[in-house]
Design an enzyme around this catalytic site. Structure first.
Site, PDB file in Angstrom:
ATOM      1  N   ASP A  12       0.948  -0.587  -9.430  1.00  0.00           N
ATOM      2  CA  ASP A  12       0.010  -1.618  -9.865  1.00  0.00           C
ATOM      3  C   ASP A  12       0.396  -2.980  -9.286  1.00  0.00           C
ATOM      4  O   ASP A  12       1.559  -3.396  -9.379  1.00  0.00           O
ATOM      5  CB  ASP A  12       0.007  -1.738 -11.397  1.00  0.00           C
ATOM      6  CG  ASP A  12      -0.572  -0.518 -12.087  1.00  0.00           C
ATOM      7  OD1 ASP A  12      -1.188   0.314 -11.386  1.00  0.00           O
ATOM      8  OD2 ASP A  12      -0.413  -0.400 -13.311  1.00  0.00           O
ATOM      9  N   GLY A  48      -0.691   4.018 -12.821  1.00  0.00           N
ATOM     10  CA  GLY A  48      -1.436   5.259 -12.703  1.00  0.00           C
ATOM     11  C   GLY A  48      -1.642   5.827 -14.093  1.00  0.00           C
ATOM     12  O   GLY A  48      -0.701   5.866 -14.898  1.00  0.00           O
ATOM     13  N   ASN A  52       1.272   6.646 -16.738  1.00  0.00           N
ATOM     14  CA  ASN A  52       1.384   5.779 -17.922  1.00  0.00           C
ATOM     15  C   ASN A  52       1.404   6.589 -19.210  1.00  0.00           C
ATOM     16  O   ASN A  52       2.201   6.331 -20.122  1.00  0.00           O
ATOM     17  CB  ASN A  52       0.204   4.802 -17.970  1.00  0.00           C
ATOM     18  CG  ASN A  52       0.246   3.766 -16.875  1.00  0.00           C
ATOM     19  OD1 ASN A  52       1.289   3.523 -16.261  1.00  0.00           O
ATOM     20  ND2 ASN A  52      -0.893   3.158 -16.611  1.00  0.00           N
ATOM     21  N   GLN A 173     -12.270   5.627 -15.785  1.00  0.00           N
ATOM     22  CA  GLN A 173     -12.807   4.875 -14.650  1.00  0.00           C
ATOM     23  C   GLN A 173     -13.575   5.731 -13.659  1.00  0.00           C
ATOM     24  O   GLN A 173     -14.434   5.227 -12.932  1.00  0.00           O
ATOM     25  CB  GLN A 173     -11.664   4.163 -13.905  1.00  0.00           C
ATOM     26  CG  GLN A 173     -10.846   3.230 -14.770  1.00  0.00           C
ATOM     27  CD  GLN A 173      -9.569   3.873 -15.262  1.00  0.00           C
ATOM     28  OE1 GLN A 173      -9.549   5.076 -15.568  1.00  0.00           O
ATOM     29  NE2 GLN A 173      -8.502   3.098 -15.364  1.00  0.00           N
ATOM     30  N   GLN A 174     -13.287   7.023 -13.615  1.00  0.00           N
ATOM     31  CA  GLN A 174     -13.944   7.864 -12.620  1.00  0.00           C
ATOM     32  C   GLN A 174     -15.373   8.233 -13.002  1.00  0.00           C
ATOM     33  O   GLN A 174     -16.086   8.844 -12.195  1.00  0.00           O
ATOM     34  CB  GLN A 174     -13.132   9.145 -12.377  1.00  0.00           C
ATOM     35  CG  GLN A 174     -11.832   8.917 -11.618  1.00  0.00           C
ATOM     36  CD  GLN A 174     -12.043   8.424 -10.198  1.00  0.00           C
ATOM     37  OE1 GLN A 174     -12.850   7.541  -9.954  1.00  0.00           O
ATOM     38  NE2 GLN A 174     -11.314   8.976  -9.256  1.00  0.00           N
ATOM     39  N   ASN A 196     -13.540   4.592 -23.805  1.00  0.00           N
ATOM     40  CA  ASN A 196     -13.703   3.337 -24.522  1.00  0.00           C
ATOM     41  C   ASN A 196     -15.188   3.188 -24.834  1.00  0.00           C
ATOM     42  O   ASN A 196     -16.000   4.072 -24.508  1.00  0.00           O
ATOM     43  CB  ASN A 196     -13.131   2.148 -23.745  1.00  0.00           C
ATOM     44  CG  ASN A 196     -13.821   1.917 -22.404  1.00  0.00           C
ATOM     45  OD1 ASN A 196     -15.003   2.229 -22.229  1.00  0.00           O
ATOM     46  ND2 ASN A 196     -13.090   1.354 -21.453  1.00  0.00           N
ATOM     47  N   LEU A 225     -12.042   0.782 -29.192  1.00  0.00           N
ATOM     48  CA  LEU A 225     -12.996  -0.310 -29.376  1.00  0.00           C
ATOM     49  C   LEU A 225     -12.362  -1.676 -29.131  1.00  0.00           C
ATOM     50  O   LEU A 225     -12.845  -2.682 -29.646  1.00  0.00           O
ATOM     51  CB  LEU A 225     -13.567  -0.260 -30.805  1.00  0.00           C
ATOM     52  CG  LEU A 225     -14.131   1.091 -31.273  1.00  0.00           C
ATOM     53  CD1 LEU A 225     -14.460   1.045 -32.763  1.00  0.00           C
ATOM     54  CD2 LEU A 225     -15.370   1.452 -30.454  1.00  0.00           C
ATOM     55  N   GLY A 226     -11.299  -1.730 -28.358  1.00  0.00           N
ATOM     56  CA  GLY A 226     -10.641  -2.994 -28.081  1.00  0.00           C
ATOM     57  C   GLY A 226     -10.059  -3.600 -29.350  1.00  0.00           C
ATOM     58  O   GLY A 226      -9.363  -2.939 -30.123  1.00  0.00           O
ATOM     59  N   ASP A 258      -3.966   3.668 -22.124  1.00  0.00           N
ATOM     60  CA  ASP A 258      -3.063   4.788 -21.833  1.00  0.00           C
ATOM     61  C   ASP A 258      -1.980   4.887 -22.907  1.00  0.00           C
ATOM     62  O   ASP A 258      -1.607   5.984 -23.335  1.00  0.00           O
ATOM     63  CB  ASP A 258      -2.417   4.597 -20.461  1.00  0.00           C
ATOM     64  CG  ASP A 258      -3.433   4.439 -19.353  1.00  0.00           C
ATOM     65  OD1 ASP A 258      -4.558   4.933 -19.504  1.00  0.00           O
ATOM     66  OD2 ASP A 258      -3.106   3.797 -18.333  1.00  0.00           O
TER      67      ASP A 258
END
Length: 328
Positions: A12, A48, A52, A173-174, A196, A225-226, A258
């Site tokens: 990262d 990754g 993680n 993300q994918q 999420n 939910l953050g 993660d």
């Protein structure tokens, strides 16, 4: 409980922009965006999604199997993971490509703009999960399918079905790269589904399924939910909602989801109920949020217990004790 974690392993590059992205975006020019952000800070960290999650599980006393593809530059990273309880014996090392790179800019509101270079991750599609099936005591009890080369994600999901291995779907993300049929294939039959809130909506749009349809296809749907915490849904059961740990210091949001998965699955491995699993996930996530980098936090028993007591009370924290009692 033996957990195999498949997915990305990356380095990262984390940058901090002192302003706000929203202040730089002109609404009627969004079709022609050309921006460069002068950043004040750069941190190069191990990351990754699969690495993680495996790091978090290892820190909580499990010995997860990490399954992914890396480059020849992985040697130092591998030592780090082994030192933190991760079994790297099933990691494929490419002879042609470097380990994947994640490049991310975070603004003053913790919004992020990122890009990801797949590198060796493209070769993850060549990994055969049949290699994980040996003696009964070595067979994974769960395979977590994290963001990865899309072909690898589809292959690993199909192999889990063929091998009768319970699997958890974490497309994350994918989802942006998957078409509707691929998204449906990754989710259908998963014992656990992690998203999420935004990904939950995107998943429904991609698959053409509504919420009830998704719940009919999976065992349990976990939606982070953050700041609002997490929601856990199962078909035919009342929704379980757990708040996040309040007033947690914010250093870097990268990898917090993660860390949540690590805590949640560690609790599941210890046989804890869903509400307790969600609470441990939130507690571990709070520790990651307070550190820069996805693998910079420590699973310290005292800090985790204190956070659980502060957020959920002493009685709820006591339920988590089996997951924490062996920690330093």
């Amino acid at each position: 409980m033996r957990i195999a974690v498949t997915g990305s392993i990356a380095t990262d590059h984390l940058m901090v922009f002192p302003g706000r992205f929203a202040d730089q975006l002109i609404p009627d020019q969004l079709a022609h965006v050309s921006l460069s952000f002068l950043v004040d800070e750069l941190e190069v960290r191990r990351g990754g999604v699969a690495a993680n999650v495996a790091f978090g599980l290892g820190g909580l006393g499990l010995r997860p199997l990490l399954v992914g593809a890396v480059g020849s530059d992985f040697a130092e990273y591998e030592v780090w993971l082994k030192e933190h309880g991760v079994d790297t014996g099933h990691v494929l090392v490419s002879t042609e490509r470097q380990t994947a790179r994640f490049m991310c800019i975070t603004d003053a509101d913790s919004n992020q703009i990122a890009s990801f270079y797949a590198g060796a991750m493209q070769e993850a599609r060549n990994i055969d999960l049949w290699q994980l099936v040996g003696p009964a005591d070595e067979r994974p009890d769960l395979v977590l399918v994290c963001p990865n080369d899309p072909a690898a994600m589809l292959r690993h999901t199909a192999e889990c079905r063929e091998l009768g291995l319970p699997f958890a779907a974490d497309p994350s993300q994918q989802l942006a790269r998957l078409d509707g049929a691929e998204a449906r294939d990754l989710v259908d039959g998963a014992r656990w589904l992690f998203t999420n809130e935004y990904e939950a909506a995107l998943l429904q749009e991609k698959t053409g399924w509504d919420r009830a349809d998704v719940l009919a296809k999976v065992g349990t749907w976990v939606t982070t939910l953050g700041e609002a915490g997490v929601r856990v849904d199962r078909e035919g059961h009342a929704t379980v909602t757990v708040p996040a740990v309040p007033d947690s210091p914010v250093a870097d949001p990268t990898g917090v989801g993660d860390a949540f998965r690590s805590g949640f699955l560690a609790a599941v491995a210890h046989g804890l109920p869903l509400e307790a699993a969600a609470r441990l996930g939130c507690v571990v996530a709070s520790q990651a949020l307070a550190a820069v980098g996805s693998q910079s936090y420590t699973a310290d028993r005292t800090r985790l217990t204190d956070a659980a007591v502060r957020a959920y009370g002493a009685e709820a924290a006591a339920v988590l004790a089996p997951c924490l009692e062996h920690l330093s």
